[in-house]
Each structure stands twice: as structure tokens, then as C-alpha cells.
Design an enzyme around this catalytic site. Structure first.
Site, PDB file in Angstrom:
ATOM      1  N   GLN A  87       0.833  -1.200   0.000  1.00 49.92           N
ATOM      2  CA  GLN A  87       0.000   0.000   0.000  1.00 49.92           C
ATOM      3  C   GLN A  87       0.870   1.253   0.000  1.00 49.92           C
ATOM      4  O   GLN A  87       0.348   2.361  -0.105  1.00 49.92           O
ATOM      5  CB  GLN A  87      -0.904   0.003   1.238  1.00 49.92           C
ATOM      6  N   ASN A  88       2.178   1.070   0.133  1.00 50.52           N
ATOM      7  CA  ASN A  88       3.100   2.204   0.246  1.00 50.52           C
ATOM      8  C   ASN A  88       3.462   2.763  -1.125  1.00 50.52           C
ATOM      9  O   ASN A  88       3.594   2.021  -2.094  1.00 50.52           O
ATOM     10  CB  ASN A  88       4.367   1.774   0.982  1.00 50.52           C
ATOM     11  N   HIS A 105      -1.204   1.591  -4.485  1.00 51.27           N
ATOM     12  CA  HIS A 105      -1.523   3.018  -4.426  1.00 51.27           C
ATOM     13  C   HIS A 105      -0.545   3.884  -5.210  1.00 51.27           C
ATOM     14  O   HIS A 105      -0.469   5.092  -5.009  1.00 51.27           O
ATOM     15  CB  HIS A 105      -1.593   3.478  -2.956  1.00 51.27           C
ATOM     16  N   GLY A 173       2.871  -4.323   8.856  1.00 45.26           N
ATOM     17  CA  GLY A 173       2.879  -2.864   8.849  1.00 45.26           C
ATOM     18  C   GLY A 173       1.580  -2.224   8.429  1.00 45.26           C
ATOM     19  O   GLY A 173       1.551  -1.052   8.084  1.00 45.26           O
TER      20      GLY A 173
END
Length: 231
Positions: A87-88, A105, A173
Site C-alpha cells: 500500500q506504500n 496506491h 505494517g
């Protein structure tokens, strides 16, 4: 044939490299409201602010280094097929050595057209600054290659296809609060072995089939090495 590990990573792993998490306790990102910098409306209203904001985030990413958790996933490739679904928006997984990374993303080291064909081509950014004078091949201003709130997630189907045939799932995370990414854990098979890593993992809403490691990403590396036979 190597067993397949799919890693679903979130802001927590990047935070240990000094990259600010997307949203802090008061709902701000680097002192900006999300609506000011992370929506199509923000870009249409004040592209100068949005461009400046992501230039600073990109500078921070470039100045950061992959940590032992990023490097561990590269080590895993010696014995497993490893797919990172992150997602980073940073590139620390790639710089840590991982060969197969899916950015749900987007990737802040790239830009894309602000016109109608945004996903046709991604443009690498040299250095950390992107200007409003930088144009795509069709003449539209380049914007950050980041999926904003209210936009579709182009890589979602690709991620799902990998999760469906995963032998192992490692969630690390991420508190599984951001959808649709958080829903990806439901696509793995019943035989998939699942691990979740988070300092508050015991408080997260996951079923009892998960191995729970209530540690930070970096703190979990030694235990993960034991689980996957790297120690």
C-alpha cells in the site's frame, strides 16, 4: 517448484525507515488535511500545492534507506517465490532487493498524465522535483503516480490473482483499515498459512487462523527467519 509467499505491506514497514505514515492521530498528513493533498478535487483546485507536497514526500523517500524488514523479503527469494503487494508509495521494497512488487496506491518515484489516459504510461522522475510544466506525451501536465481517495485501484485484480494461489500470506505494517486493500486477505485459500505482524496485532480483527506477531516489522525479522527456515 517454489512455494509462493504474498506479502501485504503497509505504512508501518516504511515508518521504520523514517518515512511518515500516511495519517497520524489527528487525521493529518505532514500537517495537511487529506482532502487538501490526496484527492482529484485537490489537484483540480490547487495543483501547485499538491505538486509541492508530493515533491517533499519524494525527497523524503529518496533520502530514506530500506530497513532489515525490506531486506528480509529479498532474502526470502532464495527459497520462495515472493510477491510484494504494498500500500506504500515509496520504492523501499525495490531498493531492498525485492524483484516483484505491486504498488496498489502507486509509486511516488513515477508520474503519470493528468489527462484521460492516466494509466497508459508511467514516467520515471529524475530526482525529487516534478514541475507543473512537465508534460506527458499527449501534452497534459504530469501528476504524481499516486492513487488518491476516490480513484480506482488499477492493480487490484493483479494482486487478487496472486493471493488466490498463495501458499503463505504475510501481513506486515498495516492495520487493515484502508479499503479496498484491507479486503485482500479474504482472497487466500483455506490452506494458505497466514501471519500478521504489527505492534498492535492482537487488537486487529483477524481470525484465529493467523499466526500473530505483536512486534514492529524490523523486530519481527528474526522470528520470520525461523518460520521460513532462514536461520
Amino acid at each position: 517448484m517454489k512455494k509462493k509467499i504474498v506479502v501485504l505491506s503497509g505504512a508501518g514497514i516504511s515508518a521504520e525507515s523514517g518515512i511518515s505514515t500516511f495519517r497520524d492521530s489527528n487525521g493529518l498528513w505532514e500537517n495537511y488535511r487529506i482532502e487538501e493533498v490526496a484527492t482529484p478535487e485537490a489537484w483540480n483546485t490547487n495543483p501547485e500545492l499538491v505538486q509541492r507536497f508530493y515533491n517533499q514526500r519524494r525527497k523524503q523517500v529518496i533520502e530514506s534507506l530500506p530497513n532489515p524488514a525490506h531486506q528480509f523479503f529479498h532474502e526470502l527469494e532464495s527459497g520462495y517465490e515472493v510477491v510484494i503487494v504494498t500500500q506504500n508509495i515509496d520504492d523501499l521494497h525495490e531498493r531492498g532487493g525485492s524483484k516483484h512488487v505491486i504498488h496498489l496506491h502507486g509509486n511516488i518515484r513515477y508520474s503519470k498524465s493528468s489527462g484521460p489516459n492516466q494509466e497508459r504510461k508511467y514516467y520515471p522522475i529524475n530526482g525529487w522535483e516534478l514541475s507543473l510544466n512537465d508534460l506527458c506525451d499527449e501534452g497534459y501536465t504530469l501528476r504524481p503516480h499516486v492513487v488518491w481517495f476516490g480513484e480506482a485501484v488499477p492493480e487490484m485484480d493483479k494482486a487478487i490473482n496472486h493471493l488466490i494461489d498463495a501458499d503463505y500470506l504475510i501481513v506486515i505494517g498495516t492495520s487493515l483499515n484502508v479499503y479496498p486493500a484491507a479486503g485482500l486477505i479474504h482472497y487466500v485459500s483455506n490452506s494458505c498459512k497466514k501471519i500478521i505482524v504489527d505492534p498492535k496485532a492482537s487488537e486487529l480483527k483477524v481470525d484465529s487462523s493467523f499466526i500473530v506477531l505483536s512486534k514492529s516489522a524490523v523486530e519481527s525479522v528474526s522470528e520470520l527467519k525461523k518460520i521460513f527456515g532462514l536461520e
